[in-house]
Design an enzyme around this catalytic site. Structure first.
Site, mmCIF file in Angstrom:
data_model
loop_
_atom_site.group_PDB
_atom_site.id
_atom_site.type_symbol
_atom_site.label_atom_id
_atom_site.label_comp_id
_atom_site.label_asym_id
_atom_site.label_seq_id
_atom_site.Cartn_x
_atom_site.Cartn_y
_atom_site.Cartn_z
ATOM 1 N N GLU B 49 0.866 -1.168 0.000
ATOM 2 C CA GLU B 49 0.000 0.000 0.000
ATOM 3 C C GLU B 49 0.906 1.224 0.000
ATOM 4 O O GLU B 49 1.698 1.414 0.926
ATOM 5 C CB GLU B 49 -0.873 -0.022 1.260
ATOM 6 C CG GLU B 49 -2.262 0.478 1.025
ATOM 7 C CD GLU B 49 -3.114 0.307 2.259
ATOM 8 O OE1 GLU B 49 -3.889 -0.673 2.290
ATOM 9 O OE2 GLU B 49 -2.992 1.099 3.184
ATOM 10 N N ASP B 60 -5.898 10.644 9.166
ATOM 11 C CA ASP B 60 -4.660 10.072 9.691
ATOM 12 C C ASP B 60 -4.260 10.675 11.020
ATOM 13 O O ASP B 60 -4.455 11.862 11.271
ATOM 14 C CB ASP B 60 -3.534 10.274 8.673
ATOM 15 C CG ASP B 60 -3.665 9.303 7.506
ATOM 16 O OD1 ASP B 60 -3.607 8.083 7.770
ATOM 17 O OD2 ASP B 60 -3.854 9.754 6.371
ATOM 18 N N TYR B 175 -11.436 -3.156 3.034
ATOM 19 C CA TYR B 175 -10.518 -2.729 4.097
ATOM 20 C C TYR B 175 -11.373 -2.422 5.317
ATOM 21 O O TYR B 175 -12.105 -1.437 5.324
ATOM 22 C CB TYR B 175 -9.767 -1.484 3.615
ATOM 23 C CG TYR B 175 -8.677 -0.956 4.529
ATOM 24 C CD1 TYR B 175 -8.866 -0.787 5.896
ATOM 25 C CD2 TYR B 175 -7.444 -0.570 4.000
ATOM 26 C CE1 TYR B 175 -7.872 -0.285 6.710
ATOM 27 C CE2 TYR B 175 -6.440 -0.058 4.813
ATOM 28 C CZ TYR B 175 -6.665 0.085 6.161
ATOM 29 O OH TYR B 175 -5.680 0.608 6.962
#
Lengths: 410, 275
Positions: B49, B60, B175
């Protein structure tokens, strides 16, 4: 790019925007991490339920009247109009609201919604500190925990507002990432929300962010335009020729414009932070000099580089120092219903001084950008023309900035 | 069959759980990224990734925010990242590469131009953190026409309908974000993730990868017992950050984190097979 047109007989009207998924033409929408999709839908449903709820509206009207001090006056600035020698300028006095700006119209509404949704903790982002103060204020009023995210650079520039928030019981968190300004504070508030979404309500301060925020904040701010429309009809017996408001994220502007959108004869001018001039590259004018992209949950005009990275903005006014803008403004620009212009730091300062000296009203530097455009436009129009300028906030918070620019130690 | 589908088929046949490390392209400098990708494959990565640096990485935590800032000091942009994939492909034709990032750099390049360039470079999947399926139809179509999978994130807050929708338009794998929070946070509850993954499997035929907050080999092994793949970002990026002043050591030393996870996952897997 998709070509867009305004509402016609065959298309939805201004009042039907956004569509069910939060789009204003190609703008708006809901561009967020998956974790927030459910909570945003929950918020939309709660908002749609309470916006039509009589008890909610009665409580909102009560607090706007008794706590905020609405309606705010519409003031004919006769002396300044005479000096400019053209159109008559009326000022919508949002500076007279509790906490000194239009921001509180929205925080009262969202805090009442948070309470009904059972959320006891509110978070907010702030640039100049006005929305942070307005959020801390309603948190104190409704007995809620409040955390305000503010760029470390802005904390340095706006020490007095930081102290005001702390006096009100809010925790102010310094954001050290990125450019350490408003956009980074918004990123950090989003990170808090995604981490604490079960008990936390995020009060966004402007008409940007993922659906339903642009529509919800607009609806809470539209009280400005509803009052102004009734007031000008009562005072002048007719609609104005133009409305002028500054645009950072664009909440005071959309609040004034929205109730006039169907009145096609009323021209709408949004004034962005022109900084050191659009040619200098140092400005905060995405509608005038940016291009469409996706940031902070919505598609809109942005200040960005060739790689799609968001670039730093510049404006003398911290409240306009934001690289995006509300998606409804992006749409109104593309369909031609509103015009977007820029005023430089210098023009805003000149208007700040002029209004202070001729009318005894000290405007916020944000609002001074709208005044600067009125100053340019009024002399080109006949004396029987009417302009309404949104005086979105008062200038007390800016006196240190103005003094420093003029080399004066306060 | 796409490289990602072939990879997960092969993993299933070998009864092996995939290991997917994440690094931010250009962190701490663009010259090492391709060598680091090769080293990660050596250390046991099944899929790579590769993060596209963005100025405003809203989903994030501090570790990957700092990685983006380090990469952006060298102005590593989407076009540079695609060039890195192209260079990686010269030495590796089989390991799938998934780009992970935010939508705006792709918007600026244009969906069709991006999809074409990504295919030419050898990209297999694209994961855009801030693009839920509701807004994703145009990008999914552009990528599909270039045989690139769109990988969606499922969260603890995603209901069955949303997971079915992601499975219908997405590909490669799903995911699963292991908790409500940002990357690298310390709030992983393995038992809760196991329950969620079994709930999700009822609504998707795609392999399920689990990421967010997997910090050490032991946790990776526990997740590997029920997931199809384990995704590791911040734990690896932290090692890169610690060596940022000595980038020549990163390629040799940072992949150790992945090798340790691989070893723990394989040891547990072997034990489970023996029992």
């Amino acid at each position: 790019m998709v070509t867009q047109t305004g509402p016609t007989a065959d298309t939805p009207g201004f009042s039907e925007m956004p569509d069910a998924r939060g789009h204003f033409g190609v703008y708006g929408g809901r561009f967020v991490a998956e974790t927030l999709m459910g909570p945003l839908e929950e918020l939309r449903l709660a908002y749609e339920r309470y916006v039509g709820d009589a008890d909610f509206q009665a409580e909102l009207d009560h607090d706007l009247a008794q706590f905020v001090g609405r309606p705010s006056p519409l003031y004919h600035a006769e002396r300044w109009s005479r000096e400019l020698g053209g159109a008559q300028i009326y000022l919508k006095r949002e500076d007279l609201n509790h906490t000194g700006a239009h921001k509180v119209n929205n925080t009262v509404g969202q805090a009442m919604l948070a309470k009904r949704m059972g959320k006891r903790r509110i978070i907010a982002e702030t640039g100049a500190g006005q929305h942070g103060v307005a959020s801390a204020t309603v948190a104190a009023r409704y007995g809620m925990q409040c955390v305000v995210y503010m760029g470390a650079e802005d904390i340095r520039r706006q020490a007095i507002n930081v102290y005001r928030m702390r006096l009100l019981g809010a925790e102010v968190v310094a954001v050290e990432s990125g450019s350490r300004t408003l956009k980074d504070a918004l990123n950090e508030a989003m990170r808090d929300w995604v981490s604490n979404v079960d008990d936390t309500f995020y009060i966004i301060g402007t008409v940007a962010g993922p659906h339903p925020y642009p529509a919800m904040v607009r609806d809470f701010q539209a009280v400005i335009g509803r009052e102004a429309r009734a007031q000008i009809l009562a005072q002048a017996g007719r609609l104005p020729d133009a409305l002028i408001a500054c645009v950072g994220g664009g909440s005071n502007a959309i609040g004034l414009f929205h109730p006039f959108l169907e009145d096609r004869q009323v021209a709408l001018y949004g004034v962005e932070g022109g900084g050191k001039g659009l040619d200098s590259g140092q400005h905060a004018a995405p509608l005038c000099a940016g291009r469409p992209g996706v940031l902070h949950g919505n598609r809109t005009y942005l200040m960005e580089d060739a790689d799609g990275q968001i670039i730093e903005t510049h404006s003398v006014s911290a409240g306009l120092d934001y690289p995006g803008v509300g998606p409804e403004h992006a749409w109104l620009k593309d369909i031609g219903r509103a015009s977007y212009v820029a005023a430089t730091d210098g023009e805003a300062l000149q208007a700040f001084h002029e209004l202070t000296r001729t009318e005894g009203i000290m405007p916020a530097l944000e609002s001074s950008h709208a005044l600067a455009y009125a100053r340019r436009l009024a002399p080109t129009l006949d004396k029987d023309r009417i302009l309404i300028v949104n005086l979105s906030g008062r200038g007390d918070k800016d006196i240190h900035t103005v003094a420093a620019l003029e080399g004066i130690q306060v | 069959m796409s490289r990602l589908a072939a990879c997960f088929d092969a993993l299933r046949q070998r009864r092996r759980t995939g290991l997917i490390p994440y690094v931010t392209a250009g962190d701490p400098q663009p010259e090492i990224t391709v060598a680091l990708l090769h080293a990660l494959v050596e250390a046991g990565a099944d899929v790579l990734e590769l993060g596209v640096p963005f100025s405003d990485p809203m989903a994030d935590g501090p570790t990957i925010q700092a990685a983006c800032e380090r990469a952006l000091r060298h102005h590593t942009g989407l076009a540079d990242v695609l060039e890195m994939v192209r260079e990686f492909r010269r030495g590796n034709a089989h390991t799938p590469v998934v780009l992970m990032g935010y939508l705006n750099p792709i918007e600026v390049m244009g969906y069709d131009d991006f999809a074409g360039a990504a295919q030419a470079a050898g990209v297999d999947g694209v994961l855009t953190v801030d693009l839920p399926p509701e807004e994703g139809a145009d990008l999914v179509a552009a990528l599909k026409s270039r045989e690139i999978d769109t990988i969606f994130l499922a969260a603890p807050t995603s209901d069955a309908g949303r997971i079915e929708r992601m499975s219908a338009s997405g590909g490669g794998f799903l995911y699963y974000v292991s908790f409500k929070g940002v990357t690298g946070a310390n709030r992983l509850d393995v038992g809760a993730v196991r329950d969620q993954v079994s709930r999700i499997r009822a609504h998707t035929g795609l392999p399920v990868g689990v990421g967010f907050g997997i910090r050490d080999a032991q946790t990776a092994a526990r997740i590997a017992a029920f997931a199809d793949a384990v995704i590791v970002g911040s734990a690896l990026v932290k090692r890169i950050a610690a060596l940022a002043d000595q980038p020549q050591r990163i390629v040799a030393e940072a992949p150790e984190v992945i090798a340790q996870m691989r070893a723990a996952m394989d040891a547990d897997g072997a034990q489970a097979a023996a029992n």
